[in-house]
Design an enzyme around this catalytic site. Sequence first.
Site, mmCIF file in Angstrom:
data_model
loop_
_atom_site.group_PDB
_atom_site.id
_atom_site.type_symbol
_atom_site.label_atom_id
_atom_site.label_comp_id
_atom_site.label_asym_id
_atom_site.label_seq_id
_atom_site.Cartn_x
_atom_site.Cartn_y
_atom_site.Cartn_z
ATOM 1 N N LYS A 1 -26.973 -31.034 29.517
ATOM 2 C CA LYS A 1 -27.044 -31.218 28.070
ATOM 3 C C LYS A 1 -28.511 -31.271 27.662
ATOM 4 O O LYS A 1 -29.276 -32.112 28.132
ATOM 5 C CB LYS A 1 -26.326 -32.510 27.667
ATOM 6 C CG LYS A 1 -26.478 -32.818 26.190
ATOM 7 C CD LYS A 1 -25.547 -33.919 25.756
ATOM 8 C CE LYS A 1 -25.806 -34.298 24.317
ATOM 9 N NZ LYS A 1 -24.832 -35.263 23.833
ATOM 10 N N ARG B 1 -24.875 -34.954 13.842
ATOM 11 C CA ARG B 1 -25.424 -36.298 13.572
ATOM 12 C C ARG B 1 -25.146 -36.709 12.139
ATOM 13 O O ARG B 1 -25.000 -37.889 11.841
ATOM 14 C CB ARG B 1 -26.913 -36.329 13.919
ATOM 15 C CG ARG B 1 -27.121 -36.176 15.421
ATOM 16 C CD ARG B 1 -28.562 -36.229 15.836
ATOM 17 N NE ARG B 1 -28.677 -35.912 17.265
ATOM 18 C CZ ARG B 1 -29.813 -35.650 17.888
ATOM 19 N NH1 ARG B 1 -30.949 -35.683 17.205
ATOM 20 N NH2 ARG B 1 -29.818 -35.365 19.170
ATOM 21 N N LYS C 1 -34.377 -37.578 21.531
ATOM 22 C CA LYS C 1 -33.625 -37.969 22.726
ATOM 23 C C LYS C 1 -34.181 -37.315 23.983
ATOM 24 O O LYS C 1 -33.473 -37.141 24.976
ATOM 25 C CB LYS C 1 -32.143 -37.618 22.530
ATOM 26 C CG LYS C 1 -31.495 -38.312 21.330
ATOM 27 C CD LYS C 1 -29.972 -38.159 21.319
ATOM 28 C CE LYS C 1 -29.349 -38.887 20.143
ATOM 29 N NZ LYS C 1 -27.865 -38.802 20.153
ATOM 30 N N GLU D 1 -28.698 -31.437 38.019
ATOM 31 C CA GLU D 1 -27.856 -32.378 37.257
ATOM 32 C C GLU D 1 -26.372 -32.126 37.563
ATOM 33 O O GLU D 1 -25.600 -33.061 37.783
ATOM 34 C CB GLU D 1 -28.070 -32.182 35.746
ATOM 35 C CG GLU D 1 -29.299 -32.852 35.163
ATOM 36 C CD GLU D 1 -29.082 -34.348 34.928
ATOM 37 O OE1 GLU D 1 -28.015 -34.875 35.287
ATOM 38 O OE2 GLU D 1 -30.003 -34.995 34.401
ATOM 39 N N LYS E 1 -24.172 -27.593 27.333
ATOM 40 C CA LYS E 1 -24.278 -27.841 25.900
ATOM 41 C C LYS E 1 -25.743 -27.802 25.482
ATOM 42 O O LYS E 1 -26.556 -28.442 26.160
ATOM 43 C CB LYS E 1 -23.676 -29.224 25.629
ATOM 44 C CG LYS E 1 -23.755 -29.719 24.219
ATOM 45 C CD LYS E 1 -23.202 -31.127 24.170
ATOM 46 C CE LYS E 1 -23.302 -31.676 22.758
ATOM 47 N NZ LYS E 1 -22.808 -33.041 22.676
ATOM 48 N N SER F 1 -22.194 -28.183 16.808
ATOM 49 C CA SER F 1 -22.202 -28.226 15.342
ATOM 50 C C SER F 1 -23.167 -27.229 14.716
ATOM 51 O O SER F 1 -22.835 -26.573 13.730
ATOM 52 C CB SER F 1 -22.541 -29.641 14.880
ATOM 53 O OG SER F 1 -23.804 -30.053 15.388
ATOM 54 N N TYR G 1 -15.362 -26.472 17.013
ATOM 55 C CA TYR G 1 -14.812 -26.926 15.729
ATOM 56 C C TYR G 1 -14.002 -25.812 15.074
ATOM 57 O O TYR G 1 -13.349 -26.042 14.068
ATOM 58 C CB TYR G 1 -15.955 -27.379 14.806
ATOM 59 C CG TYR G 1 -16.808 -28.470 15.434
ATOM 60 C CD1 TYR G 1 -16.360 -29.794 15.464
ATOM 61 C CD2 TYR G 1 -18.027 -28.176 16.033
ATOM 62 C CE1 TYR G 1 -17.122 -30.782 16.060
ATOM 63 C CE2 TYR G 1 -18.799 -29.160 16.625
ATOM 64 C CZ TYR G 1 -18.346 -30.459 16.638
ATOM 65 O OH TYR G 1 -19.096 -31.436 17.234
HETATM 66 C C1 PBG Z 1 -24.381 -37.585 21.760
HETATM 67 C C2 PBG Z 1 -23.600 -36.422 21.268
HETATM 68 C C3 PBG Z 1 -24.177 -35.267 20.713
HETATM 69 C C4 PBG Z 1 -23.117 -34.430 20.349
HETATM 70 C C5 PBG Z 1 -21.925 -35.048 20.718
HETATM 71 N N1 PBG Z 1 -22.236 -36.294 21.271
HETATM 72 C C6 PBG Z 1 -25.592 -34.858 20.597
HETATM 73 C C7 PBG Z 1 -26.552 -35.804 20.019
HETATM 74 O O1 PBG Z 1 -26.348 -36.369 18.928
HETATM 75 O O2 PBG Z 1 -27.607 -35.962 20.632
HETATM 76 C C8 PBG Z 1 -23.323 -33.098 19.682
HETATM 77 C C9 PBG Z 1 -22.116 -32.349 19.248
HETATM 78 C C10 PBG Z 1 -22.421 -31.254 18.309
HETATM 79 O O3 PBG Z 1 -23.575 -30.986 17.928
HETATM 80 O O4 PBG Z 1 -21.442 -30.608 17.909
HETATM 81 N N2 PBG Z 1 -23.684 -38.478 22.532
#
Ligand code: PBG
Length: 334
Positions: free
Chosen positions: A205, A215, A228, A244, A259, A285, A324
Amino acid sequence: MPKSLVTGAFPSSRMRRVRQHDWSRRLVRESKPSPDDLVWGLIVHDGKEKRIPVKTMPGVDRLNIDEAAKAAVRARELGIPAIAVFPHIDGSKKNDAGSEAGNPEGLVPAVIQAMKAAAPEVGIACDVALDPFTSHGHDGLLDEAGYVLNDETVAALTEQALVQARAGADIVAPSDMMDGRIGAIRDMLDEDGHHNVMILSYAAKYASAFYGPYRDAVGTAAVLKGDKKTYQMDFGNTEEALRETAMDIEEGADMVMVKPGLPYLDIVQRVSSEFGVPTLVFQISGEYAQIKAAAAQGWLDEDKAIVETLSAFKRAGASGVITYFAERAAQLLG
Ligand code: PBG
């Protein structure tokens, strides 16, 4: 996939011959996504309103518990194997430790139970990470300097995963990128008798700009301080992704995930071919928002873009895709 070394030369060989007809194109197509490949990403919330539109993700709503149960029934009708649940938590329940994540009476356990009661045949995957629950928007616990603590966070994550498993989750999916969490969660689940609860590890990730709309959807955009990068991966790296993934498999991951999706197909390809374990990919997203925004302007055809991106994931070796678009995709592919 058969790999022929016979090439032949023009004009006796004409690559366009089999492209002439719809039937011959269908006949030789190598990668064909189907509804079986889909995991439906669903945002849920703990309020009364049935559905609250997410501004940055047109067509996606935050669902209350009843609507989430209906979505599970819809997934069953459409042949979508599983749903991945992401919670939006009311600000009053957030604190520095994200302790609401471990509440057995919280939103996520209630959603799991409602979905399982409505459509037990649909698999439920739950995100394991503290970010929707913390007042600072990070996936773990912070020290005084604002650094995300590893081992203390892992302890909180194992509690969160246990709550999800006890509520009936089929898959727990740690998306936090702490070291050692897969092994710790596996041990905790086994000790509590959940031998058959699967772990889908967000193994590779990356720290990505494409998470922005998510977010907003789960309400961490407004509170997140900094980035992050001390836990999510640097997007320049490949070898680190393989390491990883290897560690997560060693620790007991049943499935691994890459991801984001489309900009990271090289990683999907290498992870799936080198490890031979079920490899999922997340069409996140930002990827969703890009297609939606362009389609809204009339700049591209949304349905065609959905099918093409899903085909690309399959071509790269993915066993499944969290998206989605799952509801629409299942209609298009079914
Ligand atoms: C973090 C988390 C993220 C997503 C799902 N869980 C990334 C983040 O905010 O750093 C992203 C999912 C998306 O963008 O569709 N635990």
